[in-house]
Design a protein around this motif. Structure first.
Motif, PDB file in Angstrom:
ATOM      1  N   ALA A 182       0.836  -1.203   0.000  1.00 35.42           N
ATOM      2  CA  ALA A 182       0.000   0.000   0.000  1.00 35.42           C
ATOM      3  C   ALA A 182       0.871   1.253   0.000  1.00 35.42           C
ATOM      4  N   TYR A 183       1.973   1.211   0.749  1.00 34.41           N
ATOM      5  CA  TYR A 183       2.853   2.384   0.785  1.00 34.41           C
ATOM      6  C   TYR A 183       3.417   2.670  -0.606  1.00 34.41           C
ATOM      7  N   VAL A 184       3.952   1.645  -1.235  1.00 33.93           N
ATOM      8  CA  VAL A 184       4.623   1.863  -2.526  1.00 33.93           C
ATOM      9  C   VAL A 184       3.619   2.270  -3.603  1.00 33.93           C
ATOM     10  N   THR A 185       2.478   1.594  -3.666  1.00 36.22           N
ATOM     11  CA  THR A 185       1.529   1.922  -4.726  1.00 36.22           C
ATOM     12  C   THR A 185       0.953   3.324  -4.541  1.00 36.22           C
ATOM     13  N   SER A 186       0.918   3.823  -3.316  1.00 34.82           N
ATOM     14  CA  SER A 186       0.367   5.168  -3.126  1.00 34.82           C
ATOM     15  C   SER A 186       1.435   6.250  -3.000  1.00 34.82           C
ATOM     16  N   HIS A 187       2.721   5.882  -2.948  1.00 34.07           N
ATOM     17  CA  HIS A 187       3.773   6.902  -2.792  1.00 34.07           C
ATOM     18  C   HIS A 187       4.774   6.925  -3.934  1.00 34.07           C
ATOM     19  N   MET A 188       4.496   6.232  -5.017  1.00 31.85           N
ATOM     20  CA  MET A 188       5.420   6.343  -6.149  1.00 31.85           C
ATOM     21  C   MET A 188       5.250   7.728  -6.762  1.00 31.85           C
ATOM     22  N   PRO A 189       6.351   8.358  -7.183  1.00 35.80           N
ATOM     23  CA  PRO A 189       6.214   9.653  -7.851  1.00 35.80           C
ATOM     24  C   PRO A 189       5.288   9.518  -9.056  1.00 35.80           C
ATOM     25  N   PRO A 190       4.326  10.431  -9.228  1.00 37.96           N
ATOM     26  CA  PRO A 190       3.316  10.266 -10.286  1.00 37.96           C
ATOM     27  C   PRO A 190       3.896  10.301 -11.700  1.00 37.96           C
ATOM     28  N   GLU A 191       5.123  10.822 -11.859  1.00 38.90           N
ATOM     29  CA  GLU A 191       5.702  10.857 -13.209  1.00 38.90           C
ATOM     30  C   GLU A 191       6.314   9.523 -13.626  1.00 38.90           C
ATOM     31  N   VAL A 192       6.444   8.592 -12.685  1.00 35.65           N
ATOM     32  CA  VAL A 192       6.978   7.269 -13.048  1.00 35.65           C
ATOM     33  C   VAL A 192       5.842   6.407 -13.581  1.00 35.65           C
ATOM     34  N   LYS A 193       6.059   5.862 -14.760  1.00 32.60           N
ATOM     35  CA  LYS A 193       5.052   4.976 -15.336  1.00 32.60           C
ATOM     36  C   LYS A 193       5.022   3.664 -14.550  1.00 32.60           C
ATOM     37  N   ILE A 194       3.834   3.194 -14.208  1.00 30.07           N
ATOM     38  CA  ILE A 194       3.705   1.903 -13.518  1.00 30.07           C
ATOM     39  C   ILE A 194       2.797   1.001 -14.342  1.00 30.07           C
ATOM     40  N   ILE A 195       3.314  -0.178 -14.684  1.00 30.46           N
ATOM     41  CA  ILE A 195       2.481  -1.186 -15.344  1.00 30.46           C
ATOM     42  C   ILE A 195       2.266  -2.325 -14.361  1.00 30.46           C
ATOM     43  N   PHE A 196       1.030  -2.565 -13.993  1.00 30.12           N
ATOM     44  CA  PHE A 196       0.708  -3.679 -13.103  1.00 30.12           C
ATOM     45  C   PHE A 196       0.396  -4.919 -13.937  1.00 30.12           C
ATOM     46  N   SER A 197       1.080  -5.982 -13.599  1.00 31.68           N
ATOM     47  CA  SER A 197       0.882  -7.262 -14.271  1.00 31.68           C
ATOM     48  C   SER A 197       0.153  -8.161 -13.276  1.00 31.68           C
ATOM     49  N   GLY A 198      -1.119  -8.382 -13.520  1.00 33.21           N
ATOM     50  CA  GLY A 198      -1.948  -9.062 -12.533  1.00 33.21           C
ATOM     51  C   GLY A 198      -1.795 -10.573 -12.540  1.00 33.21           C
ATOM     52  N   PHE A 199      -2.312 -11.173 -11.494  1.00 29.22           N
ATOM     53  CA  PHE A 199      -2.326 -12.641 -11.371  1.00 29.22           C
ATOM     54  C   PHE A 199      -2.865 -13.282 -12.643  1.00 29.22           C
ATOM     55  N   GLU A 200      -3.940 -12.689 -13.206  1.00 26.29           N
ATOM     56  CA  GLU A 200      -4.648 -13.283 -14.334  1.00 26.29           C
ATOM     57  C   GLU A 200      -3.835 -13.240 -15.634  1.00 26.29           C
ATOM     58  N   VAL A 201      -2.809 -12.409 -15.677  1.00 27.16           N
ATOM     59  CA  VAL A 201      -2.010 -12.288 -16.902  1.00 27.16           C
ATOM     60  C   VAL A 201      -1.004 -13.432 -17.010  1.00 27.16           C
ATOM     61  N   GLY A 202      -0.219 -13.631 -15.954  1.00 28.71           N
ATOM     62  CA  GLY A 202       0.846 -14.634 -16.016  1.00 28.71           C
ATOM     63  C   GLY A 202       0.387 -16.054 -15.770  1.00 28.71           C
ATOM     64  N   VAL A 203      -0.818 -16.217 -15.211  1.00 30.32           N
ATOM     65  CA  VAL A 203      -1.208 -17.557 -14.744  1.00 30.32           C
ATOM     66  C   VAL A 203      -1.316 -18.579 -15.875  1.00 30.32           C
ATOM     67  N   ASP A 204      -1.740 -18.135 -17.057  1.00 28.40           N
ATOM     68  CA  ASP A 204      -1.926 -19.081 -18.163  1.00 28.40           C
ATOM     69  C   ASP A 204      -0.747 -19.130 -19.129  1.00 28.40           C
ATOM     70  N   VAL A 205       0.276 -18.339 -18.859  1.00 26.24           N
ATOM     71  CA  VAL A 205       1.475 -18.361 -19.710  1.00 26.24           C
ATOM     72  C   VAL A 205       2.450 -19.353 -19.084  1.00 26.24           C
ATOM     73  N   LYS A 206       2.736 -20.418 -19.783  1.00 27.77           N
ATOM     74  CA  LYS A 206       3.613 -21.440 -19.213  1.00 27.77           C
ATOM     75  C   LYS A 206       5.024 -21.319 -19.803  1.00 27.77           C
ATOM     76  N   SER A 207       6.021 -21.381 -18.926  1.00 26.05           N
ATOM     77  CA  SER A 207       7.412 -21.323 -19.379  1.00 26.05           C
ATOM     78  C   SER A 207       8.275 -22.193 -18.479  1.00 26.05           C
ATOM     79  N   GLY A 208       9.449 -22.498 -18.982  1.00 25.51           N
ATOM     80  CA  GLY A 208      10.398 -23.285 -18.194  1.00 25.51           C
ATOM     81  C   GLY A 208      10.359 -24.766 -18.496  1.00 25.51           C
TER      82      GLY A 208
END
Ligand SMILES: *[C@@H]1O[C@H](CO)[C@@H](O)[C@H](O)[C@H]1NC(C)=O
Ligand SMILES: *[C@@H]1O[C@H](CO)[C@@H](O)[C@H](O)[C@H]1NC(C)=O
Ligand SMILES: *[C@@H]1O[C@H](CO)[C@@H](O)[C@H](O)[C@H]1NC(C)=O
Length: 320
Positions: A182-208
């Protein structure tokens, strides 16, 4: 407590071999002391003993947190200059030194765990590396923060593991982790781009999975995969996919940034639940995935590359 962290670290070393990334540092955000040793084993395999490694040395995480068998297997059976966190500096120090040495708005951070280190960085004071506060240093140097964490548009009472820190953790450690999110998501400088990669994105991509047959037995990434999954089985790609987005951009990784979702991510600092709150345009967005097969293949291709220093035949094996 997962093997996709290993996959991400091996993959980013392959990206560095390709000249696609200049990996400035890797910092451990959890407490098990041998994890820094695993990072060192992986970097050593790729010929990068010189890459700075740091570890979280703040309070609030139990020193007895569990870890997986591959941690011990890799540290005990593979060569590395670093065996445990006692041999590395505090992550904040590593972060500040790495950021201070870079051009403005040039650094990508891939966050693939809990937020202890980023919280400490944002709260850090001027030091010998930079006269800037942690907040100002991040604002000046960081171009993008790619975050593996949360669920989008909302976690709906079932928080994602990196945001709550609650899987396999005692209550006090989980509380530390959720508060840090909560601290980091609400205190990042607003000029820094943040891309959130959710649980639902990586869960079906299989690698390794391919790694277990394309790489030699001497490859510690392969050994970690086999220890966790057995042979020829891919694993969800939360951490490597997020890291690949940090390096190549969403569009080059069979993904896109959500376009019709102005607003910001909001995280409950007690539970780690999150929801996307609609509002004015911000520099925050979340990831959508369009081709899980292609995304997994891109990661596997990188994992199957022979480390560059082994291709050229100049590798000097590490001698303890
Ligand atoms: C950490 O690694 C060093 C160097 O191998 C070793 O001397 C030390 O005993 C280790 N510490 C722990 C707590 O295992
Ligand atoms: C987004 O970032 C740019 C700099 O990259 C900045 O100029 C702009 O003010 C930011 N937007 C918001 C809404 O903070
Ligand atoms: C993304 O893909 C485009 C088109 O193929 C390419 O020109 C560009 O270099 C790629 N960017 C990165 C960072 O890989």
């Amino acid at each position: 407590m997962d093997v996709d962290d290993v996959v991400a670290i091996c993959m980013v070393n392959a990206l560095a071999d390709n000249g696609e990334a200049d990996v400035l540092a890797i910092v451990q955000n959890t407490s098990p002391e041998k994890c820094a040793g695993v990072v060192s084993v992986l970097n050593h395999y790729y010929g990068r003993d010189s890459m700075p490694i740091g570890a979280f040395k703040g309070s609030g995480l139990s020193p007895d947190a569990p870890f997986l068998p591959y941690v011990t297997e890799l540290v005990e059976n593979w060569p590395s200059p670093i065996k445990n966190t006692s041999q590395v500096p505090n992550s904040v120090d590593v972060y500040r030194k790495a950021l201070a040495g870079q051009a403005d708005h040039s650094v990508a951070i891939s966050s693939i765990g809990i937020f202890t280190n980023l919280e400490a960085l944002l709260k850090s004071a001027p030091d010998e590396h930079s006269p800037l506060s942690g907040y100002d240093l991040v604002a000046q140097k960081v171009k993008i923060l790619a975050v593996m964490g949360g669920k989008y548009p909302e976690s709906n009472g079932q928080p994602e593991c990196n945001f709550c820190g609650c899987a396999h953790a005692d209550e006090a450690s989980a509380a530390t982790a959720a508060a840090a999110t909560a601290y980091v998501t609400s205190h990042m400088p607003p000029e820094v781009k943040i891309i959130f990669s959710g649980f639902e994105v990586g869960v079906d991509v299989k690698s390794g999975g391919r790694l277990t047959s394309c790489a030699p037995e001497s490859n510690p990434c392969r050994a970690a995969m086999i220890s966790y999954m057995g042979p020829n089985k891919g694993r969800c790609s939360w951490d490597p996919l997020t890291t690949l987005v940090a390096v190549r951009g969403a569009a080059n990784v069979s993904c896109s940034e959500c376009t019709n979702c102005d607003g910001v991510n909001s995280v409950d600092g007690k539970t780690g639940n999150n929801e996307w709150v609609s509002g004015p345009t911000s520099n925050q967005t979340y990831l959508l995935i369009h081709d899980i097969e292609a995304a997994g293949a891109a990661i596997d291709d990188l994992l199957c590359q022979t480390p560059k220093h082994l291709q050229s035949g100049v590798h000097q094996p590490y001698v303890a």
